[in-house]
Design an enzyme around this catalytic site. Sequence first.
Site, PDB file in Angstrom:
ATOM      1  N   LEU A 137       0.815  -1.219   0.000  1.00  0.00           N
ATOM      2  CA  LEU A 137       0.000   0.000   0.000  1.00  0.00           C
ATOM      3  C   LEU A 137       0.848   1.269   0.000  1.00  0.00           C
ATOM      4  O   LEU A 137       1.932   1.310   0.579  1.00  0.00           O
ATOM      5  CB  LEU A 137      -0.923   0.007   1.223  1.00  0.00           C
ATOM      6  CG  LEU A 137      -1.868  -1.187   1.365  1.00  0.00           C
ATOM      7  CD1 LEU A 137      -2.764  -1.005   2.589  1.00  0.00           C
ATOM      8  CD2 LEU A 137      -2.716  -1.385   0.119  1.00  0.00           C
ATOM      9  N   HIS A 138       0.336   2.285  -0.676  1.00  0.00           N
ATOM     10  CA  HIS A 138       0.976   3.608  -0.681  1.00  0.00           C
ATOM     11  C   HIS A 138      -0.137   4.656  -0.588  1.00  0.00           C
ATOM     12  O   HIS A 138      -1.330   4.291  -0.467  1.00  0.00           O
ATOM     13  CB  HIS A 138       1.837   3.798  -1.936  1.00  0.00           C
ATOM     14  CG  HIS A 138       1.124   3.455  -3.220  1.00  0.00           C
ATOM     15  ND1 HIS A 138       0.061   4.187  -3.694  1.00  0.00           N
ATOM     16  CD2 HIS A 138       1.297   2.438  -4.104  1.00  0.00           C
ATOM     17  CE1 HIS A 138      -0.378   3.670  -4.826  1.00  0.00           C
ATOM     18  NE2 HIS A 138       0.336   2.594  -5.095  1.00  0.00           N
ATOM     19  N   HIS A 180      -3.368   4.203  -2.576  1.00  0.00           N
ATOM     20  CA  HIS A 180      -4.374   3.292  -1.997  1.00  0.00           C
ATOM     21  C   HIS A 180      -5.098   3.980  -0.846  1.00  0.00           C
ATOM     22  O   HIS A 180      -6.315   3.847  -0.690  1.00  0.00           O
ATOM     23  CB  HIS A 180      -3.695   2.034  -1.439  1.00  0.00           C
ATOM     24  CG  HIS A 180      -3.039   1.167  -2.471  1.00  0.00           C
ATOM     25  ND1 HIS A 180      -1.680   0.971  -2.531  1.00  0.00           N
ATOM     26  CD2 HIS A 180      -3.569   0.445  -3.479  1.00  0.00           C
ATOM     27  CE1 HIS A 180      -1.397   0.157  -3.522  1.00  0.00           C
ATOM     28  NE2 HIS A 180      -2.517  -0.177  -4.124  1.00  0.00           N
ATOM     29  N   SER A 218       2.877   4.134  -7.345  1.00  0.00           N
ATOM     30  CA  SER A 218       2.615   2.759  -7.769  1.00  0.00           C
ATOM     31  C   SER A 218       3.458   1.829  -6.911  1.00  0.00           C
ATOM     32  O   SER A 218       4.588   2.178  -6.540  1.00  0.00           O
ATOM     33  CB  SER A 218       3.025   2.600  -9.239  1.00  0.00           C
ATOM     34  OG  SER A 218       3.224   1.239  -9.555  1.00  0.00           O
ATOM     35  N   SER A 219       2.917   0.653  -6.615  1.00  0.00           N
ATOM     36  CA  SER A 219       3.694  -0.314  -5.828  1.00  0.00           C
ATOM     37  C   SER A 219       4.975  -0.687  -6.578  1.00  0.00           C
ATOM     38  O   SER A 219       5.993  -0.995  -5.964  1.00  0.00           O
ATOM     39  CB  SER A 219       2.870  -1.570  -5.568  1.00  0.00           C
ATOM     40  OG  SER A 219       1.648  -1.224  -4.981  1.00  0.00           O
TER      41      SER A 219
END
Length: 340
Positions: free
Chosen positions: A59-60, A63, A226-227
Site C-alpha cells: 500500500l501507498h 491506496h 505505484s507499488s
Amino acid sequence: MWRSATQAFVLLHRSMSMSTALPPSPIPLLTSVASYRQWRQKAFDERKSVGFVPTMGALHDGHLSLVQKSLAENDLTVLSIFVNPAQFAPHEDLATYPRTLPRDLELLTAQQESLCRYFFRRSKTCIHQALARIFRHRRDAFVEMKGYGHQMEGASRPTFFRGVATVVTKLFNAVQPTNAYFGQKDIQQALLLRRLCKDLLFPHPEADHVHIVPTTRNPNDGLALSSRNAYLSVNERKFAPTLFKALQYAESAWSNGESKDRCVSGAVAVIDKVKTQAALDGVEVRLDYIEMNDSETFDVLDASSNTQLAGDIPVILSGALWVGKTRLIDNIVVGDLNRV
Ligand code: PAF
C-alpha cells in the site's frame, strides 16, 4: 479522516507464496468467505453501506486516498489484499511483486481514529483457497471482456484483463459492496470493471457505483504512485516522471487543437530526448506505447482527429514506459469520466 462510527475491515486474501503467520492487527482481518458473509449479512440487515477497495497490497498514499474516499462515503469499508496470479503473464513479476503485509497493516492502523476489536479467524475454506483454485487448475470459469481487453494495456499484456475481470468478479461476489473504488492510474481496468458490472447486471456494486479516484502523484515531479516504483534504483527514479511529462505535452498540444498524430509524435519526442540523457547515466528508458483512445470503446483515435472532431466523449491519453526493468504506466483523461 476516518469517521469514528466507521470500522475499517481488512478482508485479507493471503498471497499464494505467503506461508508465514499473519501479524497481529487492531484492524479486523477476515480470511474466510463464511466469516465475511456473516459480517456482510449483518451490514445488509442494518442497512449499512459497504465501500470496497480491492488491492494487491504494498500500500501507498494512492491506496490510502481510495480508503479515505470509501470511509467518507460509506458506513463500513473493506480492503482486500490478494496478489492475483491470473493477471501476471509467465514472464512478468509475480514472484517479485512487493509483499509488505505488516507495513500495510501499520499504514491502515495509523489512520484509524478508533481502533476496532481485533478479530482473526482461520478456516479451511479460506478466501485465498477459493480464489487460488481456478488459477492452479486453469479449467474453471473465467471472465473475459470481449473486444475491450486487447487495446492499450491489453495489447502489451494480452491475458491481463481476463485475470483482473475474473478475480474482481469473485471479489465482488464475495464482498457485495455498495460502492467500489479504483485508482485512475489503472484507467482501462477501472472503466472495464464498470462495464463488466453494467453488462452483467451486477447488483453489488451497480455500474455507477464503481468510482474512479484521481491518481495520487509525487508533489515534486508528478510521478504517479505505484507499488512497482519500489523496483526503481535511485538513478532510475530520476527518469521515471518522463512518461507523465510526455503525456502532459500531448494534453497541451491536444487542447491547442493539434491532430492526434502530432500530439503522440510530440510526446514520443519528449521521451526520446530523455532516453538519450538516461543512456549517458547508464539507465535504459524504453517506450512501450503512447496512444490516445476513445474512453467508451478504447479504439485508437484517427490520426487526424482533434479536439473538435472528438466531440464530447472523454479521451484517454495513456502510455507505458520501461525504466530499466520496471514497467510504468500512466494516463491523463481529457473530459468527464462520469460520462463513460
Ligand atoms: O489494481 C489492482 O491492484 C489489481 O488489478 C486488482 C484490482 C486488485 C485486481 O487484482
